[in-house]
Motif scaffolding. Structure first.
Motif, PDB file in Angstrom:
ATOM      1  N   SER A 105     -11.575  10.216 -15.080  1.00 32.56           N
ATOM      2  CA  SER A 105     -11.640   8.905 -15.146  1.00 32.56           C
ATOM      3  C   SER A 105     -10.213   8.279 -15.179  1.00 32.56           C
ATOM      4  O   SER A 105      -9.039   9.164 -14.996  1.00 32.56           O
ATOM      5  N   LEU A 106      -9.964   7.107 -15.201  1.00 33.86           N
ATOM      6  CA  LEU A 106      -8.651   6.562 -15.159  1.00 33.86           C
ATOM      7  C   LEU A 106      -7.872   6.952 -16.268  1.00 33.86           C
ATOM      8  O   LEU A 106      -6.627   7.210 -16.286  1.00 33.86           O
ATOM      9  N   ALA A 107      -8.544   7.020 -17.539  1.00 32.44           N
ATOM     10  CA  ALA A 107      -7.964   7.315 -18.790  1.00 32.44           C
ATOM     11  C   ALA A 107      -7.472   8.842 -18.784  1.00 32.44           C
ATOM     12  O   ALA A 107      -6.493   9.045 -19.274  1.00 32.44           O
ATOM     13  N   THR A 108      -8.210   9.722 -18.279  1.00 33.16           N
ATOM     14  CA  THR A 108      -7.831  10.929 -18.380  1.00 33.16           C
ATOM     15  C   THR A 108      -6.788  11.427 -17.331  1.00 33.16           C
ATOM     16  O   THR A 108      -6.169  12.298 -17.412  1.00 33.16           O
ATOM     17  N   LEU A 109      -7.032  10.659 -16.223  1.00 35.41           N
ATOM     18  CA  LEU A 109      -5.905  10.766 -15.005  1.00 35.41           C
ATOM     19  C   LEU A 109      -4.402  10.230 -15.675  1.00 35.41           C
ATOM     20  O   LEU A 109      -3.622  11.172 -15.383  1.00 35.41           O
ATOM     21  N   ALA A 110      -4.695   9.347 -16.376  1.00 34.58           N
ATOM     22  CA  ALA A 110      -3.277   8.938 -17.155  1.00 34.58           C
ATOM     23  C   ALA A 110      -2.758   9.947 -18.099  1.00 34.58           C
ATOM     24  O   ALA A 110      -1.622  10.185 -18.040  1.00 34.58           O
ATOM     25  N   ALA A 111      -4.001  10.524 -18.786  1.00 30.05           N
ATOM     26  CA  ALA A 111      -3.197  11.585 -19.956  1.00 30.05           C
ATOM     27  C   ALA A 111      -2.707  12.712 -18.992  1.00 30.05           C
ATOM     28  O   ALA A 111      -1.682  13.427 -19.597  1.00 30.05           O
ATOM     29  N   LEU A 163      -1.099  12.823 -16.317  1.00 33.68           N
ATOM     30  CA  LEU A 163       0.084  12.476 -15.564  1.00 33.68           C
ATOM     31  C   LEU A 163       1.159  12.194 -16.904  1.00 33.68           C
ATOM     32  O   LEU A 163       2.352  12.574 -16.813  1.00 33.68           O
ATOM     33  N   ILE A 164       0.806  12.069 -18.078  1.00 32.27           N
ATOM     34  CA  ILE A 164       1.630  11.998 -19.208  1.00 32.27           C
ATOM     35  C   ILE A 164       2.031  13.534 -19.377  1.00 32.27           C
ATOM     36  O   ILE A 164       3.148  13.643 -19.750  1.00 32.27           O
ATOM     37  N   ILE A 176      -8.047  10.420 -24.035  1.00 35.49           N
ATOM     38  CA  ILE A 176      -6.624  10.440 -23.579  1.00 35.49           C
ATOM     39  C   ILE A 176      -5.995  11.482 -24.699  1.00 35.49           C
ATOM     40  O   ILE A 176      -5.151  12.410 -24.180  1.00 35.49           O
TER      41      ILE A 176
END
Length: 131
Positions: free
Chosen positions: A29-35, A37-38, A100
Motif C-alpha cells: 500500500s502507500l504506507a508500506t511503500l513509504a516504509a 523507501l525509509i 509502517i
C-alpha cells in the motif's frame, strides 16, 4: 566496489522486508511503500557511515578498529530505531502506523547482517586488493 556494496546492502534490506511482507500476508500500500523507501534511506545511511569511517579516515587506528568504532555507532542507531518502531507497533491504535512500523522493523533487523557482515566483508576484501 564500495558503492556497489552500499547498493547491494540497500537492495538486500528492501528485498528482505518485501519478502517478509509476503510471508505474513501484508499487502503493498502507500504506507508500506513509504516504509520500504525509509528502509532504503536507513540502509544507505548505515552503509555510508561504515564506508566513510573505514575508507576515509587514515588515522593511527587499524581497519578493524575503524570497523569496530563504526559498528558501535551504527548498532546504537539501529537498536534505538528498532526499539522506537517496536513501541510504535505495539502502542499504536492506527493500522497504517502499525503496518509502517512492522515493515521498518523487518528492514532494520535485516540491516544488521547485511551491513555488518556482508558490507564489512566486501570492504575488507576491497582494502586487501587495493594494497
Amino acid at each position: 566496489m564500495p558503492s556497489a556494496a552500499v547498493v547491494a546492502a540497500g537492495l538486500s534490506d528492501f528485498l528482505f522486508a518485501a519478502a517478509m511482507m509476503d510471508v505474513i500476508g501484508l499487502k503493498l500500500s502507500l504506507a508500506t511503500l513509504a516504509a520500504l523507501l525509509i528502509i532504503i534511506g536507513y540502509s544507505v545511511d548505515t552503509d555510508i557511515l561504515l564506508t566513510t569511517r573505514v575508507l576515509k579516515r587514515h588515522d593511527e587506528h587499524s581497519v578493524d578498529e575503524r570497523i569496530k568504532s563504526s559498528m558501535k555507532t551504527g548498532m546504537t542507531m539501529t537498536v534505538c530505531a528498532i526499539a522506537a518502531m517496536a513501541v510504535l507497533y505495539f502502542v499504536s491504535t492506527s493500522v497504517v502506523l502499525s503496518e509502517i512500523a512492522l515493515v521498518i522493523l523487518f528492514g532494520l533487523v535485516a540491516d544488521i547482517p547485511f551491513t555488518w557482515v556482508q558490507n564489512v566483508g566486501i570492504l575488507k576484501l576491497y582494502l586487501e586488493k587495493r594494497k
